[in-house]
Motif scaffolding. Structure first.
Motif, PDB file in Angstrom:
ATOM      1  N   CYS A   1      -9.892   0.743 -16.845  1.00  0.00           N
ATOM      2  CA  CYS A   1      -8.275   0.493 -17.081  1.00  0.00           C
ATOM      3  C   CYS A   1      -7.749   0.435 -15.761  1.00  0.00           C
ATOM      4  O   CYS A   1      -7.158  -0.490 -15.445  1.00  0.00           O
ATOM      5  N   CYS A   2      -7.930   1.312 -14.867  1.00  0.00           N
ATOM      6  CA  CYS A   2      -7.049   1.132 -13.504  1.00  0.00           C
ATOM      7  C   CYS A   2      -7.528   0.006 -12.557  1.00  0.00           C
ATOM      8  O   CYS A   2      -6.812  -0.752 -12.035  1.00  0.00           O
ATOM      9  N   MET A   3      -8.952  -0.083 -12.692  1.00  0.00           N
ATOM     10  CA  MET A   3      -9.360  -1.475 -11.845  1.00  0.00           C
ATOM     11  C   MET A   3      -8.960  -2.639 -12.685  1.00  0.00           C
ATOM     12  O   MET A   3      -8.497  -3.545 -11.532  1.00  0.00           O
ATOM     13  N   TYR A   4      -8.884  -2.804 -13.701  1.00  0.00           N
ATOM     14  CA  TYR A   4      -8.484  -4.026 -14.355  1.00  0.00           C
ATOM     15  C   TYR A   4      -6.931  -4.126 -14.421  1.00  0.00           C
ATOM     16  O   TYR A   4      -6.576  -5.135 -14.532  1.00  0.00           O
ATOM     17  N   THR A   5      -6.247  -3.197 -14.238  1.00  0.00           N
ATOM     18  CA  THR A   5      -4.929  -3.367 -14.364  1.00  0.00           C
ATOM     19  C   THR A   5      -4.272  -4.023 -13.042  1.00  0.00           C
ATOM     20  O   THR A   5      -3.451  -4.717 -13.006  1.00  0.00           O
ATOM     21  N   SER A   6      -5.280  -3.497 -11.821  1.00  0.00           N
ATOM     22  CA  SER A   6      -4.887  -4.195 -10.548  1.00  0.00           C
ATOM     23  C   SER A   6      -4.899  -5.597 -10.455  1.00  0.00           C
ATOM     24  O   SER A   6      -3.972  -6.117  -9.738  1.00  0.00           O
TER      25      SER A   6
ATOM     26  N   SER B   1     -13.411  -7.515  -2.207  1.00  0.00           N
ATOM     27  CA  SER B   1     -12.308  -8.510  -1.510  1.00  0.00           C
ATOM     28  C   SER B   1     -11.120  -8.894  -2.240  1.00  0.00           C
ATOM     29  O   SER B   1      -9.987  -9.281  -1.559  1.00  0.00           O
ATOM     30  N   ARG B   2     -11.452  -8.933  -3.562  1.00  0.00           N
ATOM     31  CA  ARG B   2     -10.086  -9.239  -4.226  1.00  0.00           C
ATOM     32  C   ARG B   2      -8.975  -8.284  -4.146  1.00  0.00           C
ATOM     33  O   ARG B   2      -8.033  -8.617  -3.814  1.00  0.00           O
ATOM     34  N   TYR B   3      -9.235  -7.042  -4.143  1.00  0.00           N
ATOM     35  CA  TYR B   3      -8.345  -5.890  -4.195  1.00  0.00           C
ATOM     36  C   TYR B   3      -7.934  -5.707  -2.675  1.00  0.00           C
ATOM     37  O   TYR B   3      -6.666  -5.240  -2.700  1.00  0.00           O
ATOM     38  N   ASN B   4      -8.667  -6.096  -1.723  1.00  0.00           N
ATOM     39  CA  ASN B   4      -8.199  -5.899  -0.517  1.00  0.00           C
ATOM     40  C   ASN B   4      -7.044  -6.857   0.146  1.00  0.00           C
ATOM     41  O   ASN B   4      -6.863  -7.308   1.147  1.00  0.00           O
ATOM     42  N   LYS B   5      -6.963  -8.004  -0.555  1.00  0.00           N
ATOM     43  CA  LYS B   5      -6.345  -9.413  -0.388  1.00  0.00           C
ATOM     44  C   LYS B   5      -4.786  -8.815   0.024  1.00  0.00           C
ATOM     45  O   LYS B   5      -4.133  -9.558   0.936  1.00  0.00           O
ATOM     46  N   ALA B   6      -4.501  -7.797  -0.529  1.00  0.00           N
ATOM     47  CA  ALA B   6      -2.880  -7.368  -0.165  1.00  0.00           C
ATOM     48  C   ALA B   6      -2.802  -7.023   1.361  1.00  0.00           C
ATOM     49  O   ALA B   6      -1.660  -7.232   1.937  1.00  0.00           O
ATOM     50  N   PHE B   7      -3.792  -6.865   2.072  1.00  0.00           N
ATOM     51  CA  PHE B   7      -3.906  -6.531   3.506  1.00  0.00           C
ATOM     52  C   PHE B   7      -3.671  -7.932   4.246  1.00  0.00           C
ATOM     53  O   PHE B   7      -2.918  -7.563   5.444  1.00  0.00           O
ATOM     54  N   GLU B   8      -3.647  -8.888   3.552  1.00  0.00           N
ATOM     55  CA  GLU B   8      -3.426 -10.223   4.600  1.00  0.00           C
ATOM     56  C   GLU B   8      -1.895 -10.286   4.489  1.00  0.00           C
ATOM     57  O   GLU B   8      -1.286 -11.057   5.389  1.00  0.00           O
TER      58      GLU B   8
ATOM     59  N   THR C   1       0.503   3.361   3.350  1.00  0.00           N
ATOM     60  CA  THR C   1       1.407   4.223   3.207  1.00  0.00           C
ATOM     61  C   THR C   1       2.420   4.046   4.393  1.00  0.00           C
ATOM     62  O   THR C   1       3.553   4.183   4.348  1.00  0.00           O
ATOM     63  N   VAL C   2       1.764   3.837   5.584  1.00  0.00           N
ATOM     64  CA  VAL C   2       2.655   3.551   6.817  1.00  0.00           C
ATOM     65  C   VAL C   2       3.574   2.152   6.498  1.00  0.00           C
ATOM     66  O   VAL C   2       4.677   2.600   6.799  1.00  0.00           O
TER      67      VAL C   2
ATOM     68  N   VAL D   1       1.187  -0.564  -2.878  1.00  0.00           N
ATOM     69  CA  VAL D   1       0.769   0.568  -4.102  1.00  0.00           C
ATOM     70  C   VAL D   1      -0.278   0.303  -4.982  1.00  0.00           C
ATOM     71  O   VAL D   1      -1.032   0.803  -5.196  1.00  0.00           O
ATOM     72  N   ASN D   2      -0.365  -1.032  -5.112  1.00  0.00           N
ATOM     73  CA  ASN D   2      -1.390  -1.454  -6.033  1.00  0.00           C
ATOM     74  C   ASN D   2      -2.792  -1.470  -5.338  1.00  0.00           C
ATOM     75  O   ASN D   2      -3.776  -1.046  -5.811  1.00  0.00           O
ATOM     76  N   GLU D   3      -2.807  -1.693  -4.075  1.00  0.00           N
ATOM     77  CA  GLU D   3      -3.853  -1.579  -3.029  1.00  0.00           C
ATOM     78  C   GLU D   3      -4.535  -0.086  -3.171  1.00  0.00           C
ATOM     79  O   GLU D   3      -5.511   0.047  -3.332  1.00  0.00           O
ATOM     80  N   ILE D   4      -3.472   0.802  -3.093  1.00  0.00           N
ATOM     81  CA  ILE D   4      -3.922   2.262  -3.165  1.00  0.00           C
ATOM     82  C   ILE D   4      -4.529   2.448  -4.472  1.00  0.00           C
ATOM     83  O   ILE D   4      -5.504   3.275  -4.383  1.00  0.00           O
ATOM     84  N   ASN D   5      -3.914   1.950  -5.594  1.00  0.00           N
ATOM     85  CA  ASN D   5      -4.239   2.233  -6.926  1.00  0.00           C
ATOM     86  C   ASN D   5      -5.789   1.771  -7.161  1.00  0.00           C
ATOM     87  O   ASN D   5      -6.645   2.706  -7.659  1.00  0.00           O
ATOM     88  N   ILE D   6      -5.839   0.574  -6.617  1.00  0.00           N
ATOM     89  CA  ILE D   6      -7.354   0.278  -7.036  1.00  0.00           C
ATOM     90  C   ILE D   6      -8.557   0.937  -5.938  1.00  0.00           C
ATOM     91  O   ILE D   6      -9.454   1.067  -6.316  1.00  0.00           O
ATOM     92  N   SER D   7      -8.048   1.088  -4.919  1.00  0.00           N
ATOM     93  CA  SER D   7      -8.758   1.701  -3.966  1.00  0.00           C
ATOM     94  C   SER D   7      -9.251   3.007  -4.366  1.00  0.00           C
ATOM     95  O   SER D   7     -10.337   3.723  -4.313  1.00  0.00           O
ATOM     96  N   THR D   8      -8.341   3.988  -4.773  1.00  0.00           N
ATOM     97  CA  THR D   8      -8.474   5.070  -5.465  1.00  0.00           C
ATOM     98  C   THR D   8      -9.285   5.078  -6.713  1.00  0.00           C
ATOM     99  O   THR D   8      -9.983   6.231  -6.979  1.00  0.00           O
TER     100      THR D   8
END
Length: 310
Positions: free
Chosen positions: A108-113, A293-300, A49-50, A74-81
């Protein structure tokens, strides 16, 4: 035999929820796990968000790469939520039940990410390709309207890939409700169905093809063309290209390999399970680790984006 099958189908209609049986009794350690996971979830949401707010406020960052970076956030927040709140709520639950609608929604949310992540990275690779290979036409090709249209296409493509791949699960009849996992996974849901179908194998192949292989090939082509152009330039430009592309190539490759192993791992686990029951297998915990690990790759891309901002 016909009577037994009919009886199973009748019993399956009574199933209105699934039980996530992978939650073990860890005693008082659940409070520690709860705090750690909650802190990690809040960190993910706050950090992304920051970054989105910083890019939105600073007009100097209103560039295609930063807008696409926001989409990754946004995708990272989606999968984490879609993962962590259910995980946290189930830690203090005695039954570990999740209703069918919530289970399908989480799935659906997890696989959409996954396709959203790869397609966003493909859009970023295309942006770099236009910037390096066609710098004089960059502002015309990658204008703001076209970037937002690309983001819209990313989410439409991701949503359709999930619906076309796994919509058949919504009409399945289930003869069991024990999912040996901490979240709803389509492989385990199919394993609980009253009848196995060839749709399962075809759906997995189709989803991997449209969600991983197609975007990955687009990313590969973009970076190959970038490196080919840079070979003809000066040594300084080569170093800049390698510095810019290497972290993204490593991240995409790591993401690609993780998704492939996750798909293979889930398929092997479910294939080994009896159709009537779900056996306990310690490898099922690998699914959460690979997904996380897959969904947190956006943090790189966050440190890279902050560096560019500075």
């Amino acid at each position: 035999m016909v009577f037994l099958i009919f009886n199973k189908m009748e019993n399956s209609s009574e199933i209105v929820s699934f039980v996530l049986t992978a939650y073990g009794n860890v005693g008082d350690l659940k409070y520690l796990y709860f705090v750690i996971i909650l802190f990690w979830y809040l960190f993910i949401c706050v950090a992304n968000t920051v970054l989105i707010v910083v890019i939105r406020v600073d007009r100097r960052l209103h560039e295609p790469m930063y807008i696409l970076l926001c989409n990754l956030c946004v995708n990272e927040i989606n999968i984490s939520t879609s993962l962590y709140p259910l995980l946290l709520s189930q830690m203090f639950s005695d039954s570990h039940e999740v209703t069918l609608p919530w289970c399908f929604l989480q799935m659906c949310c997890m696989y959409t990410s996954a396709p959203a992540e790869f397609c966003s990275l493909a859009a970023m690779a295309y942006d770099r390709y236009i910037s390096v290979c066609h710098p004089l036409h960059y502002n015309v090709i990658m204008n703001t309207e076209r970037v937002f249209f690309m983001i819209l296409l990313v989410w439409i493509y991701s949503f359709l890939s999930v619906i076309l791949s796994f919509s058949f699960i919504f009409s399945l009849k289930f003869c069991g409700n024990n999912i040996e996992n901490v979240y709803c996974d389509h492989q385990f849901l199919i394993g609980l169905s009253c009848s196995l179908s060839v749709h399962s194998f075809i759906a997995d192949i189709f989803f991997v093809f449209v969600s991983i292989f197609i975007p990955f090939n687009l990313i590969s082509v973009s970076y190959v063309k970038i490196l080919a152009i840079c070979r003809k330039t000066s040594t300084e430009n080569k170093q800049k290209a390698v510095t810019t592309c290497t972290p993204q190539i490593v991240s995409v490759s790591n993401l690609f390999v993780g998704c492939i192993f996750q798909s293979i791992d889930s398929s092997v686990i479910v294939a080994q399970l009896p159709h009537e029951t779900v056996a306990t297998d310690p490898q099922s915990s690998c699914g959460l680790q690979l997904n996380s690990s897959r969904y947190n790759k956006a943090f790189e891309y966050i440190p890279l984006g902050i560096f560019w901002a500075l």
